[in-house]
Write an enzyme that holds these catalytic residues in place. Structure first.
Site, PDB file in Angstrom:
ATOM      1  N   SER B  18      31.575 -17.728   1.508  1.00 43.31           N
ATOM      2  CA  SER B  18      32.412 -17.045   2.484  1.00 43.31           C
ATOM      3  C   SER B  18      33.697 -17.860   2.636  1.00 43.31           C
ATOM      4  CB  SER B  18      31.629 -16.903   3.787  1.00 43.31           C
ATOM      5  OG  SER B  18      32.321 -16.093   4.694  1.00 43.31           O
ATOM      6  N   HIS B  45      32.229 -13.018   0.540  1.00 37.30           N
ATOM      7  CA  HIS B  45      32.801 -12.256   1.652  1.00 37.30           C
ATOM      8  C   HIS B  45      34.306 -12.212   1.487  1.00 37.30           C
ATOM      9  CE1 HIS B  45      29.256 -13.670   4.400  1.00 37.30           C
ATOM     10  NE2 HIS B  45      28.880 -12.753   3.530  1.00 37.30           N
ATOM     11  N   ASP B 138      25.289 -16.246   7.177  1.00 34.82           N
ATOM     12  CA  ASP B 138      24.777 -15.407   6.095  1.00 34.82           C
ATOM     13  C   ASP B 138      24.363 -16.297   4.926  1.00 34.82           C
ATOM     14  OD1 ASP B 138      24.104 -13.115   4.723  1.00 34.82           O
ATOM     15  OD2 ASP B 138      26.127 -12.756   3.972  1.00 34.82           O
TER      16      ASP B 138
END
Lengths: 274, 192, 97
Positions: B18, B45, B138
């Site tokens: 991310s 992401h 996540d």
């Protein structure tokens, strides 16, 4: 913590067969990985401790079936999603449709209707709505009720307005709805030329012929065999030189249609060439 | 470092990242040797902004073919795949990709957890997973799931990660096989 | 320009629609279909190619009788030919149409 799957591969197969034979809803050719995830998600949310428990509930409680269908089928959607797609529709496709004396559009898997209102807005702006009918269908009657009402949370309007503007929309987006506390209601005239109806892509036949079929982010939940079947249904539902529009990561590349359809720009829109 | 723990027959390398991991990937992916015999799958992401193709961005920097997945694409060893923005990515038993536009998970779509679990379900102990820099949680649970299914797990050294939240979240809940800086990650991948 | 005359079939049972449509299409007619009056009205408003309506009489909500009287009383559709389709050919019923 990711829980170990409550519903395994064999359980899944058994359950889907039974739901198909008892209720007539056939999910057996859905993408296995996705539907297995959805069903295990239901077990977590509704606190079924075992596959037996879930199976008993579904097969013996008909009212639970609609909840099951609602959770298994994904109903996430937005207005003017992928603005470049709508820009292409607006500039390349809709003007082409205008040459017909009567325009027929099918939005298959319309869910809660956000796409339906987007397309209706495009037809109105092109001054073609008076001679157009949009058939908006979904497997799930509950989402169609939402679609018919055209009421959405006001919190979404910022995103939808941005999407609309990015698709080269030139009107003031807020003229299309009236706001009321935390919700907005899209104007009545936008659904005047829409026919909402249930239709199951897996088991129902073609019901008309269209110049434009839009089915976005529905086929990703189907396996290749079922995708092929649905592509044939669409092919049979398209007039010659009609258009088929799919989601931004969906493709007809793996199907026979690839031979007779021509892609428009780089968007996921194909024109039937015969 | 317990190098001998790596299963010699890794079939998939899944990388989740991310905020702060884009630059790390720019370091790692171009240095992966071109004749790998496993699938590389990256879940990153990023903003849903389709103007720049992620496949083009990375494709120019490596001799390995780079693709952004479309629905039902086959994952072929020797290629690098990216999950497309705004879709969850699941893997079928026949190693094709199923995309999914359902609710965000961990505020993310694609969610690293979903793809990590799916990779583990299909490739089992032949999975090697790397979790990079990021500002949310996540991937942590997915990485743990891979570890429980006897796959091999690597967490980017939180001291090196630009944003250490994601690596730290993973380290809070289980012990990965490796905690490595990006240079060591490259070395390890190329030793497979 | 697609300006071929069309027939509108109104029936709440999709199987009847399918059967009628097949027969008519085989004879070269363009067909539109609707399963209720509301949808039929939407089609009539936007599709001026429709020159004839085949109307099922037994429908839930607004039945064929009411549909026909609604259409006949509107300025727009008062001259549109409508053929009643029904399995009930009793004289009493015929008179109602």
């Amino acid at each position: 913590m990711i829980a170990i799957d409550i519903v395994g591969d064999e359980d899944l197969e058994l359950l889907l067969e039974e739901v198909a034979s008892v209720y007539g809803y056939d999910f057996t050719d859905y993408s296995k990985a996705s539907i297995k995830r959805r069903i295990n998600r239901i077990c977590l949310i509704d606190k079924h401790k075992s596959f037996t428990e879930l199976r008993y509930k579904i097969l013996n409680d008909q009212s639970y079936l609609s909840r099951f269908i609602e959770e298994v089928t994904v109903n996430v959607t937005e207005m003017f999603r992928d603005p470049t797609f709508y820009k292409t529709l607006k500039e390349k496709i809709i003007p082409q449709l205008g040459v017909n004396s009567f325009i027929k559009v099918w939005i298959a898997g319309c869910s809660t209707g956000e796409e339906v209102y987007s397309i209706s807005i495009l037809l109105h702006e092109a001054k073609l709505a008076h001679k157009a009918i949009i058939y908006a269908t979904d497997i799930n009657p509950t989402v169609l009720e939402t679609a018919k009402k055209g009421i959405y949370p006001i919190s979404q309007m910022k995103l939808y307005t941005e999407n609309y503007q990015n698709s080269n929309g030139t009107e003031d987006f807020s003229t299309y709805y009236s706001a009321n506390y935390d919700h907005v209601k899209f104007k009545e005239y936008l659904r005047k030329n829409v026919i909402f109806s249930t239709h199951n892509l897996v088991s129902d036949r073609s019901f008309n012929e269209f110049q434009l079929v839009i089915c976005r982010n529905v086929l990703i939940y189907f396996d290749k065999i079922l995708q092929d079947k649905v592509f044939n249904l669409f092919d049979g539902s398209l007039e010659s030189l009609g258009y088929l529009a799919l989601g931004s990561k969906e493709t007809i590349r793996f199907s026979d249609l690839n031979l007779t359809y021509k892609q428009i720009n780089k968007e996921k829109i194909w024109k039937k060439t015969r | 470092m317990e190098k001998n723990k790596i299963n010699p027959k890794i079939e998939i390398l899944v990388i989740g990242g991310s905020a702060g991991s884009f630059e790390v990937l720019l370091q790692i992916l171009p240095k992966i040797k071109f004749d790998i015999d496993f699938v590389v799958l990256v879940v990153l992401h990023r903003k849903h902004n389709s103007n720049t193709s992620i496949a083009d961005l990375f494709g120019n920097k490596t001799s390995i073919p780079v693709y952004e997945c479309e629905d039902k694409d086959s994952l072929v060893p020797g290629n690098i795949y990216f999950a497309p923005a705004d879709y969850h990515l699941l893997i079928e038993k026949d190693r094709t990709v199923s995309l999914d536009y359902s609710e965000k998970e961990n505020y993310s779509r694609p969610a690293i957890d979903i793809t990590f679990k799916s990779a583990s379900d299909v490739f089992k102990e032949k999975t090697l997973a790397v979790l990079l820099s990021g500002a949310n949680r996540d991937g942590a649970n997915g990485l743990k799931y891979i570890s429980q299914n006897y796959g091999t797990t690597i967490v980017q050294d939180p001291n090196e990660a630009e944003i250490s939240t994601m690596p730290n979240e993973a380290l809070k809940i289980f012990e990965p096989n490796y905690i490595l800086g990006f240079k060591e990650i490259i070395k390890l991948i190329n030793s497979l | 320009m697609n300006q071929k005359n069309a027939i509108l079939i109104v029936d709440d049972d999709p199987r009847n629609i399918f059967a009628l449509k097949m027969v008519l299409k085989a004879r070269g007619f363009d067909c539109e279909t609707a399963t209720n009056f509301e949808d039929a009205h939407k089609i009539l408003i936007s599709n001026h190619n429709v020159k004839l309506v085949l109307m099922d009489m037994m429908m839930p909500d607004i039945d064929g009788y009411e549909s026909i009287s609604k259409l006949k009383s509107s300025e727009e559709f008062k001259n549109l030919p409508i053929i009643a389709v029904t399995a009930q050919a009793m004289i009493v019923i015929k008179r109602n149409v």
